[in-house]
Every structure is written in C-alpha cells, then in structure tokens.
Design a protein around this motif. Structure first.
Motif, short mmCIF file in Angstrom:
data_model
loop_
_atom_site.label_atom_id
_atom_site.label_comp_id
_atom_site.label_asym_id
_atom_site.label_seq_id
_atom_site.Cartn_x
_atom_site.Cartn_y
_atom_site.Cartn_z
N GLY A 178 -3.39 -34.68 8.76
CA GLY A 178 -2.02 -34.56 9.23
C GLY A 178 -1.87 -33.52 10.33
O GLY A 178 -1.15 -33.73 11.31
N ARG A 179 -2.54 -32.38 10.16
CA ARG A 179 -2.48 -31.33 11.19
C ARG A 179 -2.98 -31.86 12.53
O ARG A 179 -2.41 -31.58 13.58
CB ARG A 179 -3.32 -30.14 10.74
CG ARG A 179 -3.44 -29.03 11.76
CD ARG A 179 -4.36 -27.92 11.29
NE ARG A 179 -5.70 -28.43 11.01
CZ ARG A 179 -6.65 -27.70 10.42
NH1 ARG A 179 -6.41 -26.47 10.04
NH2 ARG A 179 -7.84 -28.23 10.22
N THR A 180 -4.08 -32.63 12.48
CA THR A 180 -4.64 -33.18 13.72
C THR A 180 -3.70 -34.20 14.35
O THR A 180 -3.42 -34.15 15.56
CB THR A 180 -6.01 -33.82 13.43
OG1 THR A 180 -6.91 -32.81 12.98
CG2 THR A 180 -6.57 -34.49 14.67
N LEU A 181 -3.19 -35.14 13.55
CA LEU A 181 -2.35 -36.21 14.09
C LEU A 181 -0.96 -35.73 14.47
O LEU A 181 -0.30 -36.36 15.30
CB LEU A 181 -2.27 -37.35 13.09
CG LEU A 181 -3.59 -38.09 12.82
CD1 LEU A 181 -3.39 -39.17 11.77
CD2 LEU A 181 -4.14 -38.71 14.11
N ALA A 182 -0.51 -34.62 13.89
CA ALA A 182 0.83 -34.11 14.22
C ALA A 182 0.94 -33.75 15.70
O ALA A 182 2.01 -33.82 16.29
CB ALA A 182 1.16 -32.89 13.36
N ALA A 183 -0.19 -33.39 16.31
CA ALA A 183 -0.19 -33.02 17.73
C ALA A 183 -0.35 -34.22 18.65
O ALA A 183 -0.39 -34.07 19.86
CB ALA A 183 -1.31 -32.02 18.00
N PRO A 213 -2.96 -36.41 19.37
CA PRO A 213 -4.11 -36.40 20.29
C PRO A 213 -4.41 -37.81 20.79
O PRO A 213 -4.04 -38.81 20.14
CB PRO A 213 -5.25 -35.87 19.41
CG PRO A 213 -4.89 -36.33 18.03
CD PRO A 213 -3.38 -36.22 17.97
N ARG A 214 -5.10 -37.90 21.92
CA ARG A 214 -5.53 -39.20 22.44
C ARG A 214 -6.85 -39.64 21.80
O ARG A 214 -7.15 -40.83 21.72
CB ARG A 214 -5.71 -39.12 23.96
CG ARG A 214 -4.46 -38.73 24.73
CD ARG A 214 -3.38 -39.80 24.67
NE ARG A 214 -3.88 -41.11 25.01
CZ ARG A 214 -4.13 -41.54 26.27
NH1 ARG A 214 -3.93 -40.72 27.29
NH2 ARG A 214 -4.57 -42.76 26.49
N LEU A 215 -7.64 -38.65 21.36
CA LEU A 215 -8.96 -38.93 20.78
C LEU A 215 -9.16 -38.01 19.58
O LEU A 215 -8.94 -36.81 19.67
CB LEU A 215 -10.06 -38.67 21.82
CG LEU A 215 -11.51 -38.70 21.33
CD1 LEU A 215 -11.91 -40.09 20.86
CD2 LEU A 215 -12.46 -38.21 22.44
N VAL A 216 -9.57 -38.59 18.44
CA VAL A 216 -9.90 -37.81 17.26
C VAL A 216 -11.41 -37.88 17.04
O VAL A 216 -12.00 -38.96 17.03
CB VAL A 216 -9.17 -38.35 16.01
CG1 VAL A 216 -9.75 -37.74 14.74
CG2 VAL A 216 -7.68 -38.03 16.08
N LEU A 217 -12.02 -36.72 16.87
CA LEU A 217 -13.44 -36.62 16.54
C LEU A 217 -13.53 -36.19 15.08
O LEU A 217 -13.09 -35.10 14.73
CB LEU A 217 -14.13 -35.59 17.44
CG LEU A 217 -13.99 -35.81 18.95
CD1 LEU A 217 -14.64 -34.67 19.72
CD2 LEU A 217 -14.60 -37.15 19.37
N ALA A 218 -14.10 -37.05 14.23
CA ALA A 218 -14.15 -36.78 12.80
C ALA A 218 -15.61 -36.69 12.37
O ALA A 218 -16.36 -37.66 12.46
CB ALA A 218 -13.44 -37.89 12.03
#
Length: 226
Positions: free
Chosen positions: A150-155, A157-162
């Motif tokens: 949630g913290r990552t997606l709240a911002a 982003p155009r690209l998520v690295l997991a």
C-alpha cells in the motif's frame, strides 16, 4: 516504460572481480507484469538494484520512463525512486515508529501525491482499514507486507520492483498478497517487475525471463533473450 541494454556488473572479491551480470537486456511496456527467475546468486536482486538506481552498472544503459539512469547523480536517483519507481522487498522495511496510516502515506507525501481518497481505498482493499492505528510490531507478516504494498502504490509509481515480495509469507498468505498487488497494478496501469525463485508465482505474471550465469533466457525457449 523500461529498457535495459547490455548490462554488465561485477563485484570485487579477494580472488578478483566476480561477474554477476554479463550483457543482460530486457524491456517492459507500461502496465506489463514480468517475472525474473533464477537460482540463488544468479544476479536477480542485482538486476533490480540497478533498475531502481540503488547501484550502478559497470556497463550498459537503463532507461526508465524516458529517464537515462546513467545521467543521474545520487539526488536524481533518489528522486526517481520517490516519483517513478516503487520498491517492495520481502523484509517489509516499514518504519516502526509510524502507525499503519502513517506508513501508508509516507511515500506519497514525499512524492507530493498524498490523496486521502486513494489511501482510504487502498486501506480498504488491502484489509487494513481496521488496523490504521496499529504499529508494525502489532501486525502479522502478511499484514506488514500489505502495508508495504500500500505504501508503494499510494505514491502511484509507474514501475514497481518487487524482490521476493512473498518470500517471508506462507503460501496461502503469499498468494493473497500477490493477488492484491497484481489487481491494484492492473487498475493503475503500473508495470511490475518481480523477482522470485518460485515458478508457480512466476506463472502468474504476463511474461517470464530467467537469469543463468549472468545471462537472461526465456524459460519457454531456452535461449538467450534478445
């Protein structure tokens, strides 16, 4: 969204340079999901660190959303991670002194994109709405990973690295967490590059590539990726 070309990376050891990546190239479109698999020590995490600007390649080029990482200094790479690239690790990396709501909004506030309605929606979708006043130590591993997502997606982003985002979770909880990540990524047209050792989880992504001895292959083709 992402173009990595002819990446080389080696680390110095007592016995000399140890090559980790040997001419790796890959590309992703916006909204695409890609699994990066490989044996332990094959360079998967190194690849993610290079794309996220946490480390620099010895040779090659990385372009993220039109930005050439080779032209950025430390401040520029930090801005890229703040504004464009989201990172999710298996260690969660939550801030222990902040409660769930404060952790959820932390990255978005840094990026100047805090949206109350979007954060509330994420909290509901991730099953965190009843835990917003709790602190990380009061949460289960699955709940902590949901907060990290949630913290990552709240911002936005155009690209998520997991990097092994379900590695610390049991299989059932890991599946639920990955379901949520992919569902939310689809809705926001966010590209997801996920490192995993699990072929079962990799099969959930639209594409798969495999690292072997520092080179990239397609598992279904068994030859070097072009």
């Amino acid at each position: 969204m992402l173009r990595a070309t002819d990446l080389h990376k080696a680390y110095e050891t007592e016995d000399g340079a140890l090559p980790v990546l040997r001419g790796v190239s890959l590309a992703m479109e916006g909204g695409e999901t890609l699994a990066l698999t490989g044996e332990s020590g094959s360079g998967k995490s190194t690849m993610l660190h290079l794309i996220g600007g946490l480390d620099a390649a010895d040779h090659g080029q990385i372009v993220v959303d039109g930005i050439d990482l080779g032209t950025l200094d430390d401040i520029g790479r930090a801005k890229l991670r703040r504004d464009t690239v989201g990172l999710i690790f298996q260690q969660f990396n939550l801030i222990p002194s902040l409660n769930v709501m404060q952790n959820l909004t932390f990255q978005a506030r840094l990026a100047g994109r805090h949206d109350v309605s979007w954060t509330d929606s994420l909290a509901q979708r991730l099953g965190l709405a009843d835990h917003l006043d709790r602190y990380p130590e009061q949460l289960s591993g699955g709940q902590q990973q949901r907060v990290a997502i949630g913290r990552t997606l709240a911002a936005r982003p155009r690209l998520v690295l997991a990097d092994e985002p379900t590695g610390n979770l049991d299989e059932t909880t890991g599946d639920i967490v990955l379901d949520l990540l992919l569902e939310l990524a689809r809705e926001t047209n966010t590209a997801v590059l996920m490192v995993t050792h699990s072929q079962r989880l990799a099969a959930r992504m639209a594409r798969q590539v495999h690292l072997t001895q520092g080179q990239l292959t397609r598992p279904d083709m068994g030859q070097a990726a072009q």
